[in-house]
Design a protein around this motif. Structure first.
Motif, PDB file in Angstrom:
ATOM      1  N   GLU A  40      80.575  -5.538  17.309  1.00 61.72           N
ATOM      2  CA  GLU A  40      79.221  -5.856  16.859  1.00 61.72           C
ATOM      3  C   GLU A  40      78.915  -7.338  17.054  1.00 61.72           C
ATOM      4  OE1 GLU A  40      76.337  -5.690  12.921  1.00 61.72           O
ATOM      5  OE2 GLU A  40      78.421  -5.024  12.788  1.00 61.72           O
ATOM      6  N   TYR A  41      79.878  -8.187  16.743  1.00 65.48           N
ATOM      7  CA  TYR A  41      79.694  -9.626  16.905  1.00 65.48           C
ATOM      8  C   TYR A  41      79.417  -9.969  18.369  1.00 65.48           C
ATOM      9  CZ  TYR A  41      80.831 -14.612  16.903  1.00 65.48           C
ATOM     10  OH  TYR A  41      80.786 -15.969  17.073  1.00 65.48           O
ATOM     11  N   LEU A  42      80.169  -9.405  19.272  1.00 66.14           N
ATOM     12  CA  LEU A  42      79.985  -9.715  20.685  1.00 66.14           C
ATOM     13  C   LEU A  42      78.717  -9.078  21.243  1.00 66.14           C
ATOM     14  CD1 LEU A  42      83.706  -9.452  21.800  1.00 66.14           C
ATOM     15  CD2 LEU A  42      82.334 -11.538  21.563  1.00 66.14           C
ATOM     16  N   ASP A  43      78.332  -7.923  20.712  1.00 66.73           N
ATOM     17  CA  ASP A  43      77.050  -7.344  21.129  1.00 66.73           C
ATOM     18  C   ASP A  43      75.895  -8.277  20.762  1.00 66.73           C
ATOM     19  OD1 ASP A  43      78.219  -5.091  22.175  1.00 66.73           O
ATOM     20  OD2 ASP A  43      77.800  -3.817  20.449  1.00 66.73           O
ATOM     21  N   GLU A  44      76.014  -8.930  19.591  1.00 72.09           N
ATOM     22  CA  GLU A  44      74.935  -9.793  19.121  1.00 72.09           C
ATOM     23  C   GLU A  44      74.943 -11.166  19.790  1.00 72.09           C
ATOM     24  OE1 GLU A  44      73.057 -11.563  14.923  1.00 72.09           O
ATOM     25  OE2 GLU A  44      74.827 -10.249  14.882  1.00 72.09           O
ATOM     26  N   HIS A  45      76.146 -11.725  19.982  1.00 75.70           N
ATOM     27  CA  HIS A  45      76.233 -13.111  20.442  1.00 75.70           C
ATOM     28  C   HIS A  45      76.848 -13.270  21.835  1.00 75.70           C
ATOM     29  CE1 HIS A  45      75.098 -14.277  16.422  1.00 75.70           C
ATOM     30  NE2 HIS A  45      76.142 -13.649  15.907  1.00 75.70           N
ATOM     31  N   GLY A  46      77.314 -12.169  22.415  1.00 74.53           N
ATOM     32  CA  GLY A  46      78.049 -12.273  23.662  1.00 74.53           C
ATOM     33  C   GLY A  46      77.250 -12.857  24.811  1.00 74.53           C
ATOM     34  N   THR A  47      75.952 -12.542  24.887  1.00 72.82           N
ATOM     35  CA  THR A  47      75.142 -13.062  25.984  1.00 72.82           C
ATOM     36  C   THR A  47      75.024 -14.579  25.883  1.00 72.82           C
ATOM     37  OG1 THR A  47      73.879 -11.010  26.141  1.00 72.82           O
ATOM     38  CG2 THR A  47      72.894 -12.973  27.108  1.00 72.82           C
ATOM     39  N   PHE A  48      74.795 -15.092  24.677  1.00 74.01           N
ATOM     40  CA  PHE A  48      74.686 -16.533  24.474  1.00 74.01           C
ATOM     41  C   PHE A  48      76.009 -17.234  24.771  1.00 74.01           C
ATOM     42  CE2 PHE A  48      75.042 -20.176  21.469  1.00 74.01           C
ATOM     43  CZ  PHE A  48      74.073 -20.998  22.028  1.00 74.01           C
ATOM     44  N   LEU A  49      77.113 -16.641  24.325  1.00 70.91           N
ATOM     45  CA  LEU A  49      78.420 -17.252  24.519  1.00 70.91           C
ATOM     46  C   LEU A  49      78.919 -17.096  25.953  1.00 70.91           C
ATOM     47  CD1 LEU A  49      80.193 -16.121  21.225  1.00 70.91           C
ATOM     48  CD2 LEU A  49      79.293 -18.408  21.757  1.00 70.91           C
ATOM     49  N   GLY A  50      78.549 -15.979  26.584  1.00 75.29           N
ATOM     50  CA  GLY A  50      79.056 -15.695  27.918  1.00 75.29           C
ATOM     51  C   GLY A  50      80.510 -15.250  27.866  1.00 75.29           C
ATOM     52  N   PRO A  51      80.983 -14.510  28.857  1.00 78.99           N
ATOM     53  CA  PRO A  51      82.374 -14.088  28.861  1.00 78.99           C
ATOM     54  C   PRO A  51      83.332 -15.212  29.231  1.00 78.99           C
ATOM     55  CG  PRO A  51      81.294 -13.341  30.858  1.00 78.99           C
ATOM     56  CD  PRO A  51      80.218 -13.946  29.990  1.00 78.99           C
ATOM     57  N   ASP A  52      82.819 -16.250  29.908  1.00 80.47           N
ATOM     58  CA  ASP A  52      83.684 -17.333  30.381  1.00 80.47           C
ATOM     59  C   ASP A  52      82.935 -18.663  30.370  1.00 80.47           C
ATOM     60  OD1 ASP A  52      81.951 -16.647  32.406  1.00 80.47           O
ATOM     61  OD2 ASP A  52      83.476 -16.513  33.973  1.00 80.47           O
ATOM     62  N   ASP A  53      82.429 -19.013  29.200  1.00 81.30           N
ATOM     63  CA  ASP A  53      81.727 -20.275  29.016  1.00 81.30           C
ATOM     64  C   ASP A  53      82.295 -20.948  27.774  1.00 81.30           C
ATOM     65  OD1 ASP A  53      79.979 -22.336  29.399  1.00 81.30           O
ATOM     66  OD2 ASP A  53      78.159 -21.208  28.930  1.00 81.30           O
ATOM     67  N   PHE A  54      82.213 -22.268  27.708  1.00 82.10           N
ATOM     68  CA  PHE A  54      82.791 -23.023  26.604  1.00 82.10           C
ATOM     69  C   PHE A  54      81.651 -23.613  25.781  1.00 82.10           C
ATOM     70  CE2 PHE A  54      86.716 -25.752  25.541  1.00 82.10           C
ATOM     71  CZ  PHE A  54      86.264 -26.003  24.261  1.00 82.10           C
ATOM     72  N   CYS A  55      81.289 -22.909  24.693  1.00 86.81           N
ATOM     73  CA  CYS A  55      80.213 -23.325  23.805  1.00 86.81           C
ATOM     74  C   CYS A  55      80.818 -23.759  22.472  1.00 86.81           C
ATOM     75  CB  CYS A  55      79.231 -22.175  23.594  1.00 86.81           C
ATOM     76  SG  CYS A  55      77.844 -22.568  22.522  1.00 86.81           S
ATOM     77  N   TRP A  56      80.483 -24.962  22.043  1.00 81.38           N
ATOM     78  CA  TRP A  56      81.048 -25.489  20.815  1.00 81.38           C
ATOM     79  C   TRP A  56      80.357 -24.995  19.553  1.00 81.38           C
ATOM     80  CZ3 TRP A  56      85.545 -27.677  20.119  1.00 81.38           C
ATOM     81  CH2 TRP A  56      86.164 -28.394  21.147  1.00 81.38           C
ATOM     82  N   CYS A  57      79.077 -24.567  19.657  1.00 82.88           N
ATOM     83  CA  CYS A  57      78.326 -24.344  18.432  1.00 82.88           C
ATOM     84  C   CYS A  57      77.001 -23.643  18.732  1.00 82.88           C
ATOM     85  CB  CYS A  57      78.044 -25.678  17.756  1.00 82.88           C
ATOM     86  SG  CYS A  57      77.243 -26.894  18.838  1.00 82.88           S
ATOM     87  N   PRO A  58      76.332 -23.121  17.684  1.00 81.74           N
ATOM     88  CA  PRO A  58      75.043 -22.461  17.896  1.00 81.74           C
ATOM     89  C   PRO A  58      73.966 -23.371  18.480  1.00 81.74           C
ATOM     90  CG  PRO A  58      75.952 -21.788  15.790  1.00 81.74           C
ATOM     91  CD  PRO A  58      76.813 -22.915  16.296  1.00 81.74           C
ATOM     92  N   GLU A  59      74.134 -24.684  18.370  1.00 77.34           N
ATOM     93  CA  GLU A  59      73.185 -25.593  18.997  1.00 77.34           C
ATOM     94  C   GLU A  59      73.290 -25.575  20.519  1.00 77.34           C
ATOM     95  OE1 GLU A  59      73.881 -27.173  14.852  1.00 77.34           O
ATOM     96  OE2 GLU A  59      75.115 -26.312  16.441  1.00 77.34           O
ATOM     97  N   GLY A  60      74.364 -24.971  21.031  1.00 80.17           N
ATOM     98  CA  GLY A  60      74.495 -24.789  22.469  1.00 80.17           C
ATOM     99  C   GLY A  60      75.210 -25.903  23.199  1.00 80.17           C
ATOM    100  N   VAL A  61      75.944 -26.757  22.484  1.00 83.31           N
ATOM    101  CA  VAL A  61      76.705 -27.819  23.151  1.00 83.31           C
ATOM    102  C   VAL A  61      77.820 -27.183  23.978  1.00 83.31           C
ATOM    103  CG1 VAL A  61      78.176 -29.836  22.819  1.00 83.31           C
ATOM    104  CG2 VAL A  61      76.194 -29.471  21.328  1.00 83.31           C
ATOM    105  N   ARG A  62      77.839 -27.491  25.264  1.00 82.14           N
ATOM    106  CA  ARG A  62      78.850 -26.964  26.176  1.00 82.14           C
ATOM    107  C   ARG A  62      79.865 -28.054  26.529  1.00 82.14           C
ATOM    108  NH1 ARG A  62      75.544 -22.552  25.101  1.00 82.14           N
ATOM    109  NH2 ARG A  62      76.337 -20.746  26.221  1.00 82.14           N
ATOM    110  N   GLU A  63      81.124 -27.673  26.647  1.00 83.41           N
ATOM    111  CA  GLU A  63      82.152 -28.638  27.019  1.00 83.41           C
ATOM    112  C   GLU A  63      81.904 -29.204  28.407  1.00 83.41           C
ATOM    113  OE1 GLU A  63      85.620 -31.026  26.952  1.00 83.41           O
ATOM    114  OE2 GLU A  63      84.275 -30.213  25.418  1.00 83.41           O
ATOM    115  N   ALA A  64      81.286 -28.439  29.275  1.00 83.04           N
ATOM    116  CA  ALA A  64      80.977 -28.936  30.615  1.00 83.04           C
ATOM    117  C   ALA A  64      80.115 -30.183  30.562  1.00 83.04           C
ATOM    118  CB  ALA A  64      80.272 -27.844  31.420  1.00 83.04           C
ATOM    119  N   ASP A  65      79.308 -30.316  29.511  1.00 81.93           N
ATOM    120  CA  ASP A  65      78.436 -31.476  29.353  1.00 81.93           C
ATOM    121  C   ASP A  65      79.015 -32.518  28.393  1.00 81.93           C
ATOM    122  OD1 ASP A  65      76.370 -30.220  30.960  1.00 81.93           O
ATOM    123  OD2 ASP A  65      75.926 -28.983  29.198  1.00 81.93           O
TER     124      ASP A  65
END
Length: 275
Positions: A40-65
């Protein structure tokens, strides 16, 4: 805080709120909750998080940046509370030697499916962050993005274990719910902008089943508590990042939202190194 989830059929939700519960019960609840609610958690948030992306927080800070982990060339990296290991999978794609750990077999199973989907080979280890199955001084960098720390009553043990497995000078970076948010209702609307609890009330948010069993527990620590735990484990705090809500970011995640993000911080990221 994580959103309420459907209760298991054999122990429906009976009570939720800020409650004193035995530490052992609260600290062991996370494994079962995440096992039961991984999909259920991944159904809700999986698109935002991506299967292979590095997101630090709901604000969307990515390690790439943000580059909070520093230069990882030749480094061995450990992820704590990895969930489905999206962050570690992204690092694998960057050629980083990384191991992802989580206490939830359900989350790691989802991570294995993400590996199949992306073609990655992410090392996944089932482990409690308070008892890591690794040798002393075996990693150069460790990190967690909202993993482990909020879900145990004894976060100092997590920091102590991370210090043990890091080499001297090794970096430890962790993102957590910003402590100030605990004084406010977990409501993404204007109603979540009025403080209703003491910032110093450290009772965890708890969900109890009809059996009286702790089904979910999430623990509050003040900024001072986090600093004391980190320093006590031998870490030097290099900086604390408080991401601002980015313009044009309209996604609501639990109590995180543009309405609240415009006025109060939602996330704190501690960038530290082992002394």
């Amino acid at each position: 805080m994580a959103p309420d989830a459907p209760a298991p059929d054999d122990d429906p939700l009976a009570e939720a709120g800020y409650l004193d519960v035995p530490p052992a019960e609260g600290g062991s609840a996370g494994r079962g909750w995440w096992d039961a609610n991984a999909e259920e958690y991944l159904d809700e948030h999986g698109t935002f998080l991506g299967p292979d992306d590095f997101c630090w927080c709901p604000e969307g800070v990515r390690e790439a940046d943000a580059h909070l982990l520093g230069d990882l060339a030749g480094a061995r990296v450990l992820e704590i509370g990895a969930g489905a290991a999206q962050c570690s999978r992204w690092l694998v794609g960057q050629g980083v030697d990384v191991v992802a750990t989580d206490v939830s077999a359900g989350m790691l199973l989802a991570g294995r499916r993400y590996d199949e989907q992306t073609g990655a080979r992410t090392p996944l280890v089932l482990a409690d962050a308070r008892a890591l199955p690794f040798a002393d001084a075996s990693f150069d960098v460790a990190f967690t993005a909202f993993g482990a720390i909020p879900f145990v009553p004894d976060a100092d043990r997590v920091h102590t274990e991370v210090a043990r497995v890091l080499r001297p000078g090794g970096r430890w970076v962790l993102s957590v719910t910003h402590p100030v948010r605990w004084a406010f209702p977990d409501d993404p609307s204007e109603h979540g902008l009025t403080a209703t609890r003491s910032y110093f009330d450290r009772r965890p948010y708890v969900e109890l089943g009809t059996s009286g069993r702790v089904r979910y527990a999430e623990y509050h620590r003040t900024i001072g508590d986090h600093v004391a735990d980190l320093v006590g484990a031998g870490f030097v705090i290099d900086r604390v990042v408080e991401p601002e809500w980015p313009e044009g970011h309209e996604r609501t995640w639990g109590g995180w939202s543009p309405v609240r993000g415009a006025l109060i911080p939602g996330t704190a990221i501690f960038v530290t190194h082992r002394a």
